[in-house]
Each structure stands twice: as C-alpha cells, then as structure tokens.
Design an enzyme around this catalytic site. Structure first.
Site, PDB file in Angstrom:
ATOM      1  N   ARG A  76      55.342 -10.246  38.281  1.00  0.00           N
ATOM      2  CA  ARG A  76      55.761  -8.862  38.524  1.00  0.00           C
ATOM      3  C   ARG A  76      57.130  -8.550  37.917  1.00  0.00           C
ATOM      4  O   ARG A  76      57.458  -7.381  37.726  1.00  0.00           O
ATOM      5  CB  ARG A  76      55.800  -8.567  40.026  1.00  0.00           C
ATOM      6  CG  ARG A  76      54.424  -8.538  40.672  1.00  0.00           C
ATOM      7  CD  ARG A  76      54.572  -8.264  42.159  1.00  0.00           C
ATOM      8  NE  ARG A  76      53.356  -8.588  42.894  1.00  0.00           N
ATOM      9  CZ  ARG A  76      52.424  -7.704  43.223  1.00  0.00           C
ATOM     10  NH1 ARG A  76      52.563  -6.448  42.885  1.00  0.00           N
ATOM     11  NH2 ARG A  76      51.345  -8.074  43.900  1.00  0.00           N
ATOM     12  N   MET A  83      47.022 -15.942  38.661  1.00  0.00           N
ATOM     13  CA  MET A  83      46.517 -14.606  38.359  1.00  0.00           C
ATOM     14  C   MET A  83      46.961 -14.191  36.952  1.00  0.00           C
ATOM     15  O   MET A  83      46.961 -13.012  36.605  1.00  0.00           O
ATOM     16  CB  MET A  83      47.008 -13.599  39.397  1.00  0.00           C
ATOM     17  CG  MET A  83      46.486 -13.937  40.802  1.00  0.00           C
ATOM     18  SD  MET A  83      46.340 -12.530  41.886  1.00  0.00           S
ATOM     19  CE  MET A  83      48.054 -12.093  42.073  1.00  0.00           C
ATOM     20  N   HIS A 134      54.161 -17.463  33.221  1.00  0.00           N
ATOM     21  CA  HIS A 134      55.593 -17.637  32.957  1.00  0.00           C
ATOM     22  C   HIS A 134      55.951 -19.096  33.241  1.00  0.00           C
ATOM     23  O   HIS A 134      55.072 -19.906  33.599  1.00  0.00           O
ATOM     24  CB  HIS A 134      56.414 -16.668  33.821  1.00  0.00           C
ATOM     25  CG  HIS A 134      56.068 -16.714  35.287  1.00  0.00           C
ATOM     26  ND1 HIS A 134      56.340 -17.799  36.078  1.00  0.00           N
ATOM     27  CD2 HIS A 134      55.437 -15.810  36.085  1.00  0.00           C
ATOM     28  CE1 HIS A 134      55.918 -17.565  37.302  1.00  0.00           C
ATOM     29  NE2 HIS A 134      55.357 -16.367  37.340  1.00  0.00           N
ATOM     30  N   SER A 173      58.398 -14.464  38.379  1.00  0.00           N
ATOM     31  CA  SER A 173      57.196 -13.857  38.957  1.00  0.00           C
ATOM     32  C   SER A 173      56.568 -12.987  37.881  1.00  0.00           C
ATOM     33  O   SER A 173      57.287 -12.374  37.076  1.00  0.00           O
ATOM     34  CB  SER A 173      57.593 -12.991  40.164  1.00  0.00           C
ATOM     35  OG  SER A 173      56.578 -12.056  40.436  1.00  0.00           O
ATOM     36  N   LYS A 186      57.408 -20.888  46.122  1.00  0.00           N
ATOM     37  CA  LYS A 186      57.827 -19.480  46.138  1.00  0.00           C
ATOM     38  C   LYS A 186      56.924 -18.691  47.095  1.00  0.00           C
ATOM     39  O   LYS A 186      57.373 -17.812  47.800  1.00  0.00           O
ATOM     40  CB  LYS A 186      57.743 -18.895  44.736  1.00  0.00           C
ATOM     41  CG  LYS A 186      58.022 -17.417  44.725  1.00  0.00           C
ATOM     42  CD  LYS A 186      57.983 -16.862  43.322  1.00  0.00           C
ATOM     43  CE  LYS A 186      58.011 -15.352  43.379  1.00  0.00           C
ATOM     44  NZ  LYS A 186      56.684 -14.796  43.685  1.00  0.00           N
ATOM     45  N   ASP A 187      55.639 -19.049  47.075  1.00  0.00           N
ATOM     46  CA  ASP A 187      54.684 -18.399  47.965  1.00  0.00           C
ATOM     47  C   ASP A 187      54.417 -19.345  49.138  1.00  0.00           C
ATOM     48  O   ASP A 187      53.295 -19.814  49.338  1.00  0.00           O
ATOM     49  CB  ASP A 187      53.402 -18.085  47.192  1.00  0.00           C
ATOM     50  CG  ASP A 187      53.671 -17.154  46.026  1.00  0.00           C
ATOM     51  OD1 ASP A 187      53.810 -15.957  46.250  1.00  0.00           O
ATOM     52  OD2 ASP A 187      53.793 -17.642  44.877  1.00  0.00           O
ATOM     53  N   GLY A 229      52.944 -23.182  44.314  1.00  0.00           N
ATOM     54  CA  GLY A 229      54.390 -22.973  44.300  1.00  0.00           C
ATOM     55  C   GLY A 229      54.957 -22.668  45.679  1.00  0.00           C
ATOM     56  O   GLY A 229      54.356 -21.925  46.458  1.00  0.00           O
ATOM     57  N   HIS A 258      54.556 -20.930  36.370  1.00  0.00           N
ATOM     58  CA  HIS A 258      53.191 -21.465  36.235  1.00  0.00           C
ATOM     59  C   HIS A 258      53.216 -22.758  35.403  1.00  0.00           C
ATOM     60  O   HIS A 258      52.547 -23.730  35.725  1.00  0.00           O
ATOM     61  CB  HIS A 258      52.291 -20.453  35.521  1.00  0.00           C
ATOM     62  CG  HIS A 258      52.101 -19.164  36.256  1.00  0.00           C
ATOM     63  ND1 HIS A 258      52.542 -17.961  35.771  1.00  0.00           N
ATOM     64  CD2 HIS A 258      51.512 -18.880  37.444  1.00  0.00           C
ATOM     65  CE1 HIS A 258      52.222 -16.987  36.608  1.00  0.00           C
ATOM     66  NE2 HIS A 258      51.605 -17.516  37.644  1.00  0.00           N
TER      67      HIS A 258
END
Ligand code: AMP
Length: 271
Positions: free
Chosen positions: A183, A26, A30, A181, A145-146, A143, A33
């Site tokens: 965010r 999205m 960073h 992230s 992470k998700d 990832g 990615h």
C-alpha cells in the site's frame, strides 16, 4: 520458474515434493516479500510463492479494486531471484472445492484489526486454509508486520493439526523506518513523510504511549498522530506478544500496534 493457474496441474507436479517452502502474498512485491523468500531459501530449495488478491478479506469492493497490482513486474522479480513455483489462482480455482480443515478463529481475532474489519480474518484464514490444502508445504513464511494475522494462522494450523511449520519473519523497513507495504506505493512524498513521523513518534515514545493508555489518556497520543497528518486512527494499542493480550500493566513487555489512515490508505504497523 513454473507458473500455475490451475490447482490440478500444481498438485500433479508437486505432490511428491516434501520440502516446499511457501510464501503467500497478494503481489505488488517489495523487499518485505523478498526477505520472506530469502528466509525460505535457508531451509529449502523448493520455493512456492502465491499471488492472489483475496476479495473476501477486504472491507469494501472499492478497497479491493484499488489494491495495488503489478503482476508482470512481480513475475520478473520472482524469476530473477529464482523462485521455483508461482501459483496465481483464479477465484474459481481457489473457492470451488471443500478443504479438509475447518476455519478456526481464536478469540484474538476479535481485537485490533478484527474489531474494525469484522470479516477480515475469516477471509484470511479461509484463503490460507485452501492454499495449505492444495500446496501442503513443509514450511509457511509469514511476516511479523501482520502479527495478528500470523498468530491467527498459527492457531488455525495447530487446532487442525496441519503438518506445516510456520516460520515468523521480521519486519523489513525503509531507511526512514516505515514498514514496507504494497500500500505504500499509493503514498506520495508528503504522505510518506507523515508515515515516517508517526513511526518515529511511536519508536521514541513506547513507554509514554503505554502510560497514557493505562491512565485513560489515549486521546493525547491520538491527537499527536493526527497532528502529524494521519486522517483517522482505527486503533493504537499496546499488546503483549506472548500472551496476545492488550497490556494492563506498566511492567509488561509489549509492542505498540497501530492502524491508521492517510487519506483513504490504511496502514498498519507494530513495533
Ligand atoms: P501481503 O502481500 O501484504 O499479503 O503480504 C504477504 C506476506 O508478506 C505476509 O506474510 C506479510 O506479513 C509479509 N510482509 C508484508 N510486508 C512485510 C514487511 N515489510 N516485512 C516483512 N514481511 C512483510
């Protein structure tokens, strides 16, 4: 780097390339990615990144609007690391065709983030299904992470017999342990310290967290996390990664999964 905004042109130019490594994002890129892109480079020299902030996976219009965007900077980064193709679809380009496969959501979609953001994973699988239909990559890089997202995409791929191999990639963290992230860009220094304390607390107390949850004393853990400066906790759970189930036994192998807010910024992690 070739940039596509139109799926017909993308399909025309890539239909005979059989070894595309695909990294959906999205944007607001960073090092997390970039690590996915570097993983892809190990297996293929045809790398396609997509950048699309998908409205259907956000809980509210405000959250969607506030999501960080930095397209110009992203393009610079991707050119520098020699990505071959970038797809930046418009909503019309991506949502005005009927994909071959039906959205498949397994039961795991109902827990963790799915419980607090009821239509989120339907939105995620819908967009990934469309992207896979257009791009037909050999590999897709996602990832850990998700983890819940990755697992649900995997079961969608398996159920629909889609010929793309999913490659899970480890979570990249900053020097203080916070999972990178997009965010995080919204966090100020003080808020970053809150995230760091929460990370450290979880990392050093995994067994205690599981014990307390099994003893139905989750509130003790939550109280600590709020004390560090979190404003709200959606969930904190111990999950066995292989069985994709919330732990019921102290001897289980597990990761602690958390989703919490600092002000209105929602962060997730598992470790
Ligand atoms: P996003 O742009 O947040 O949708 O993420 C795009 C992809 O990057 C997803 O597969 C994420 O799981 C992955 N990703 C995001 N953050 C990280 C991270 N810190 N380490 C590794 N992968 C990540």
């Amino acid at each position: 780097m070739k940039i596509f905004k139109d799926k017909k042109i993308l399909i025309n130019e890539t239909f005979d390339i059989k070894n595309i490594g695909f990294i959906p994002t999205m944007g607001a890129l960073h090092n997390g990615h970039i690590s996915l892109i570097n993983e892809a480079k190990k297996k293929t020299n045809k790398i396609l990144v997509s950048i699309y902030v998908n409205p259907t996976q956000f809980k509210s219009k405000i959250d969607f609007k506030k999501y960080p965007r930095s397209l110009k900077k992203d393009i610079k980064i991707l050119k520098k690391i020699k990505v071959n193709y970038l797809y930046i679809p418009s909503t019309e380009d991506i949502y005005t065709f009927k994909p071959k496969s039906k959205i498949y959501l397994d039961g795991f979609s109902k827990t963790l983030c799915g419980k607090f953001r009821p239509s989120h994973f339907k939105g995620v699988i819908n967009i990934i299904n469309r992207l896979l239909d257009i791009i037909k990559p050999k590999f897709i890089y996602l990832g850990m992470k998700d983890f819940q997202q990755l697992t649900l995409i995997r079961s969608h791929i398996v159920k629909n017999r889609i010929k793309t191999k999913l490659i899970p990639c480890q979570t990249i963290r900053d020097k203080n342990g916070i999972a990178l992230s997009s965010r995080n860009a919204k966090l100020n220094k003080k808020q970053l310290r809150v995230a760091q304390k929460i990370y450290k607390f979880i990392k050093n107390n995994k067994k205690t967290i599981l014990k307390k949850i099994l003893q139905k004393k989750r509130f003790e853990i939550s109280k600590n996390i709020i004390k560090f400066g979190a404003d709200k906790i959606d969930y904190i759970e111990c999950v066995n990664l292989e069985r994709k189930q919330i732990c019921t036994n102290i001897k289980d192998k597990f990761n602690v999964f958390i989703a919490y807010y600092i002000k209105n910024i929602r962060l997730i992690d598992n470790l």
